[in-house]
Design a protein around this motif. Structure first.
Motif, PDB file in Angstrom:
ATOM      1  N   VAL A  55      36.277 -54.237 -36.452  1.00 39.86           N
ATOM      2  CA  VAL A  55      34.919 -53.764 -36.715  1.00 39.86           C
ATOM      3  C   VAL A  55      34.143 -53.759 -35.404  1.00 39.86           C
ATOM      4  CG1 VAL A  55      32.779 -54.140 -38.002  1.00 39.86           C
ATOM      5  CG2 VAL A  55      34.973 -54.795 -39.017  1.00 39.86           C
ATOM      6  N   LEU A  56      33.449 -52.675 -35.114  1.00 37.98           N
ATOM      7  CA  LEU A  56      32.626 -52.614 -33.904  1.00 37.98           C
ATOM      8  C   LEU A  56      31.367 -53.462 -34.088  1.00 37.98           C
ATOM      9  CD1 LEU A  56      32.083 -51.324 -31.098  1.00 37.98           C
ATOM     10  CD2 LEU A  56      30.833 -49.530 -32.303  1.00 37.98           C
ATOM     11  N   VAL A  57      31.077 -54.303 -33.091  1.00 36.39           N
ATOM     12  CA  VAL A  57      29.891 -55.158 -33.129  1.00 36.39           C
ATOM     13  C   VAL A  57      28.831 -54.664 -32.145  1.00 36.39           C
ATOM     14  CG1 VAL A  57      29.009 -57.490 -32.711  1.00 36.39           C
ATOM     15  CG2 VAL A  57      31.201 -57.173 -33.881  1.00 36.39           C
ATOM     16  N   SER A  58      29.229 -54.449 -30.892  1.00 38.66           N
ATOM     17  CA  SER A  58      28.259 -54.024 -29.884  1.00 38.66           C
ATOM     18  C   SER A  58      28.952 -53.234 -28.787  1.00 38.66           C
ATOM     19  CB  SER A  58      27.530 -55.237 -29.285  1.00 38.66           C
ATOM     20  OG  SER A  58      28.442 -56.100 -28.626  1.00 38.66           O
ATOM     21  N   VAL A  59      28.144 -52.509 -28.002  1.00 35.38           N
ATOM     22  CA  VAL A  59      28.654 -51.658 -26.917  1.00 35.38           C
ATOM     23  C   VAL A  59      27.829 -51.936 -25.672  1.00 35.38           C
ATOM     24  CG1 VAL A  59      29.096 -49.300 -26.134  1.00 35.38           C
ATOM     25  CG2 VAL A  59      29.347 -49.878 -28.568  1.00 35.38           C
ATOM     26  N   ASN A  60      28.486 -52.284 -24.583  1.00 38.50           N
ATOM     27  CA  ASN A  60      27.796 -52.561 -23.323  1.00 38.50           C
ATOM     28  C   ASN A  60      27.692 -51.293 -22.472  1.00 38.50           C
ATOM     29  OD1 ASN A  60      27.498 -55.256 -23.966  1.00 38.50           O
ATOM     30  ND2 ASN A  60      29.370 -55.875 -22.926  1.00 38.50           N
ATOM     31  N   PRO A  61      26.811 -51.274 -21.482  1.00 37.94           N
ATOM     32  CA  PRO A  61      26.683 -50.101 -20.604  1.00 37.94           C
ATOM     33  C   PRO A  61      27.964 -49.861 -19.806  1.00 37.94           C
ATOM     34  CG  PRO A  61      24.772 -51.554 -20.396  1.00 37.94           C
ATOM     35  CD  PRO A  61      25.794 -52.311 -21.179  1.00 37.94           C
ATOM     36  N   ILE A  62      28.180 -48.622 -19.420  1.00 35.73           N
ATOM     37  CA  ILE A  62      29.343 -48.279 -18.598  1.00 35.73           C
ATOM     38  C   ILE A  62      29.140 -48.801 -17.185  1.00 35.73           C
ATOM     39  CG2 ILE A  62      28.439 -46.027 -17.877  1.00 35.73           C
ATOM     40  CD1 ILE A  62      31.328 -44.943 -18.141  1.00 35.73           C
ATOM     41  N   ILE A  63      30.228 -49.260 -16.588  1.00 33.52           N
ATOM     42  CA  ILE A  63      30.223 -49.721 -15.198  1.00 33.52           C
ATOM     43  C   ILE A  63      31.195 -48.844 -14.431  1.00 33.52           C
ATOM     44  CG2 ILE A  63      30.743 -51.639 -13.638  1.00 33.52           C
ATOM     45  CD1 ILE A  63      30.070 -53.544 -15.918  1.00 33.52           C
ATOM     46  N   GLN A  64      30.732 -48.211 -13.359  1.00 31.66           N
ATOM     47  CA  GLN A  64      31.617 -47.317 -12.622  1.00 31.66           C
ATOM     48  C   GLN A  64      31.355 -47.397 -11.129  1.00 31.66           C
ATOM     49  OE1 GLN A  64      30.895 -43.145 -13.621  1.00 31.66           O
ATOM     50  NE2 GLN A  64      28.834 -43.640 -14.290  1.00 31.66           N
ATOM     51  N   PHE A  98      37.912 -43.072 -21.785  1.00 27.81           N
ATOM     52  CA  PHE A  98      37.556 -43.832 -22.988  1.00 27.81           C
ATOM     53  C   PHE A  98      36.190 -44.498 -22.790  1.00 27.81           C
ATOM     54  CE2 PHE A  98      42.234 -43.796 -23.205  1.00 27.81           C
ATOM     55  CZ  PHE A  98      42.395 -43.259 -24.473  1.00 27.81           C
ATOM     56  N   ALA A  99      35.945 -44.999 -21.583  1.00 31.19           N
ATOM     57  CA  ALA A  99      34.657 -45.644 -21.295  1.00 31.19           C
ATOM     58  C   ALA A  99      33.519 -44.629 -21.359  1.00 31.19           C
ATOM     59  CB  ALA A  99      34.702 -46.308 -19.921  1.00 31.19           C
ATOM     60  N   GLU A 100      33.769 -43.444 -20.800  1.00 26.00           N
ATOM     61  CA  GLU A 100      32.703 -42.446 -20.700  1.00 26.00           C
ATOM     62  C   GLU A 100      32.488 -41.690 -22.007  1.00 26.00           C
ATOM     63  OE1 GLU A 100      31.211 -39.031 -17.560  1.00 26.00           O
ATOM     64  OE2 GLU A 100      33.307 -39.641 -17.548  1.00 26.00           O
ATOM     65  N   ASN A 101      33.570 -41.186 -22.604  1.00 26.69           N
ATOM     66  CA  ASN A 101      33.430 -40.323 -23.778  1.00 26.69           C
ATOM     67  C   ASN A 101      33.391 -41.115 -25.085  1.00 26.69           C
ATOM     68  OD1 ASN A 101      33.546 -38.121 -21.986  1.00 26.69           O
ATOM     69  ND2 ASN A 101      35.770 -38.024 -22.127  1.00 26.69           N
ATOM     70  N   ASP A 102      34.459 -41.845 -25.370  1.00 22.55           N
ATOM     71  CA  ASP A 102      34.498 -42.620 -26.610  1.00 22.55           C
ATOM     72  C   ASP A 102      33.425 -43.695 -26.615  1.00 22.55           C
ATOM     73  OD1 ASP A 102      37.390 -41.936 -28.054  1.00 22.55           O
ATOM     74  OD2 ASP A 102      37.434 -41.708 -25.895  1.00 22.55           O
ATOM     75  N   GLY A 103      33.220 -44.342 -25.454  1.00 26.79           N
ATOM     76  CA  GLY A 103      32.220 -45.399 -25.371  1.00 26.79           C
ATOM     77  C   GLY A 103      30.817 -44.890 -25.660  1.00 26.79           C
ATOM     78  N   ALA A 104      30.483 -43.724 -25.131  1.00 29.47           N
ATOM     79  CA  ALA A 104      29.158 -43.149 -25.370  1.00 29.47           C
ATOM     80  C   ALA A 104      28.967 -42.815 -26.847  1.00 29.47           C
ATOM     81  CB  ALA A 104      28.962 -41.903 -24.514  1.00 29.47           C
ATOM     82  N   LYS A 140      26.907 -47.838 -33.073  1.00 25.81           N
ATOM     83  CA  LYS A 140      27.067 -49.292 -33.122  1.00 25.81           C
ATOM     84  C   LYS A 140      26.247 -49.955 -34.214  1.00 25.81           C
ATOM     85  CE  LYS A 140      23.648 -49.879 -29.426  1.00 25.81           C
ATOM     86  NZ  LYS A 140      23.442 -50.303 -28.022  1.00 25.81           N
ATOM     87  N   ASP A 141      25.074 -49.415 -34.539  1.00 28.41           N
ATOM     88  CA  ASP A 141      24.244 -50.031 -35.578  1.00 28.41           C
ATOM     89  C   ASP A 141      24.881 -49.932 -36.957  1.00 28.41           C
ATOM     90  OD1 ASP A 141      22.381 -50.700 -33.676  1.00 28.41           O
ATOM     91  OD2 ASP A 141      21.094 -48.976 -34.047  1.00 28.41           O
ATOM     92  N   ASP A 142      25.798 -48.970 -37.136  1.00 27.78           N
ATOM     93  CA  ASP A 142      26.476 -48.807 -38.420  1.00 27.78           C
ATOM     94  C   ASP A 142      27.686 -49.711 -38.559  1.00 27.78           C
ATOM     95  OD1 ASP A 142      24.670 -46.814 -39.099  1.00 27.78           O
ATOM     96  OD2 ASP A 142      25.907 -45.226 -38.217  1.00 27.78           O
TER      97      ASP A 142
END
Length: 387
Positions: free
Chosen positions: A150-159, A186-192, A198-200
């Motif tokens: 289950v997704l809980v939270s998503v952090n900002p991308i680091i590049q 995955f970080a850029e596309n799926d992560g965004a 994430k709220d769902d």
């Protein structure tokens, strides 16, 4: 052109296709359609797109579209759709590259035929291959697995100039938060996309991801052939969704459950940490219970931090410089850093809690240098110990 009935009669499982075959027919479900990516080597340059497919036996195979093939099949091979694929070429896997199948991968030719079908591929055996977080935790470092969570939270991308990564936090029916690191696209596309959802708290099926154990801490990382499935419709995902709904119905917040590090940490008296009585090992995790008696920096708990790496930045005339990212004029935000005085029986010590109580830094009593033993305080939100 063969009818769908004829294609159905000719269909064979992926694992029974002869190597170098060009006449086999497979019926598969598309679970990933990668982004179009440029490439260049000593002989060629152009673009490619990776497609990940799975059959009714739960066996995955990947195909790569190059250059004009991307345009040819742009209206086909869409995620969550089922297709018959005939007259593809099945080549041996190149050992120098990652692959979802150990032996073969699919190549398209000018004679390849792709037909969409309403006869959907059953996902029962595919679902059976997914592991929960507690089962994955027993695997050795470097293991490749399919994970349901289950997704809980998503952090900002680091590049930076050479890489992109993003950390997301996932959990399971036992409410055990775990960090998954998304790399590259995955970080850029799926992560965004996940950041918007994430709220769902969607269910995620992470295919062909790697166990990454660093300094004794369990985590998961994507590899180039991973797939990220969002709210997949198969049995294990349905079961986990039901568990999540029960947890929410009981007014339990899955975002504030203790981390595995917290659960596994050895509980010790505060004075053992203060007096340096514990082994100074990077893999050792300790926790203690204490009472907060004062907030030491209640008047100035804020500092400016880089929005990308969250490290402290230097701000001059509204322009921020991040030494960690080595970039001038970065985007920045205010974050809190709270220093608290804690009390346990006769011992007192200052503890610094970073914003969202993500980590704790503990100092020896009456000394400026830190100990190597990590300390954690179990409050409302999970904390990750810092050496």
């Amino acid at each position: 052109m063969a009818t769908e009935s004829e294609l159905a009669n000719q269909t064979v499982p992926i694992n029974k296709i002869p190597k170098n075959s060009v006449d086999s027919v497979i019926r598969v479900l598309v679970i990933r359609r990668g982004s179009i990516t440029p490439y260049k080597n000593s002989r060629h340059e152009g673009t490619y797109r990776t497609i990940i497919l799975v059959d009714e036996e739960g066996i995955k195979i990947q195909a790569t579209l190059f250059n004009k093939q991307i345009e040819t099949w742009k209206d086909f091979l869409k995620p969550n759709k089922s297709y018959y694929i005939a007259k593809g070429r099945y080549d041996r896997v190149n050992p120098n590259y990652s692959s979802v199948h150990k032996e073969v991968e699919l190549a398209f030719t000018d004679n390849t035929v792709i037909t969409e079908t309403d006869h959907e591929v059953s996902t029962q055996k595919f679902s059976d291959g997914f592991l929960s977080l507690d089962a994955a935790d027993n695997l050795p470092n470097g293991s490749i697995l399919d994970l349901i969570c289950v997704l809980v939270s998503v952090n900002p991308i680091i590049q930076n100039a050479t890489s992109k990564r993003r950390e997301i936090v996932v959990t399971n029916e036992l409410m055990e938060p775990t960090i998954v690191t998304l790399w590259g696209d995955f970080a850029e596309n799926d992560g965004a996309f996940l950041d918007k959802l994430k709220d769902d708290k969607p269910i995620l099926g992470l295919c062909d991801v790697r166990v990454s154990i660093y300094k004794g801490r369990f985590g998961i990382s994507t590899i180039p052939v991973s797939s990220v499935l969002i709210n997949p419709i198969f049995q294990k995902a349905i079961d986990l969704r039901a568990c999540r709904e029960i947890i929410e119905a009981n007014n339990k917040d899955i975002t504030v459950a203790p981390t595995k590090a917290m659960r596994r940490a050895i509980e010790v008296p505060l004075d053992h940490i203060l007096d340096g009585l514990l082994p100074e090992s990077q893999d050792s995790m300790y926790k203690f219970k204490a009472t907060i008696v004062d907030i030491l920096n209640k008047d100035e708990p804020w500092y400016f931090s880089c929005k990308t790496c969250r490290k402290k930045v230097r701000v001059i005339e509204e322009a921020a410089t991040c030494a960690n990212c080595n970039i001038d004029n970065v985007e920045y935000a205010m974050r809190s850093l709270i220093a608290e005085e804690i009390h346990q029986l006769e011992d007192q010590a200052p503890v610094i809690l970073e914003e969202e109580v993500r980590s704790v830094r503990k100092y020896r009593k009456r000394a400026k240098k830190t100990t190597n033993a990590a300390a954690q305080i179990n409050q409302k939100k999970p904390k990750v110990a810092k050496d």
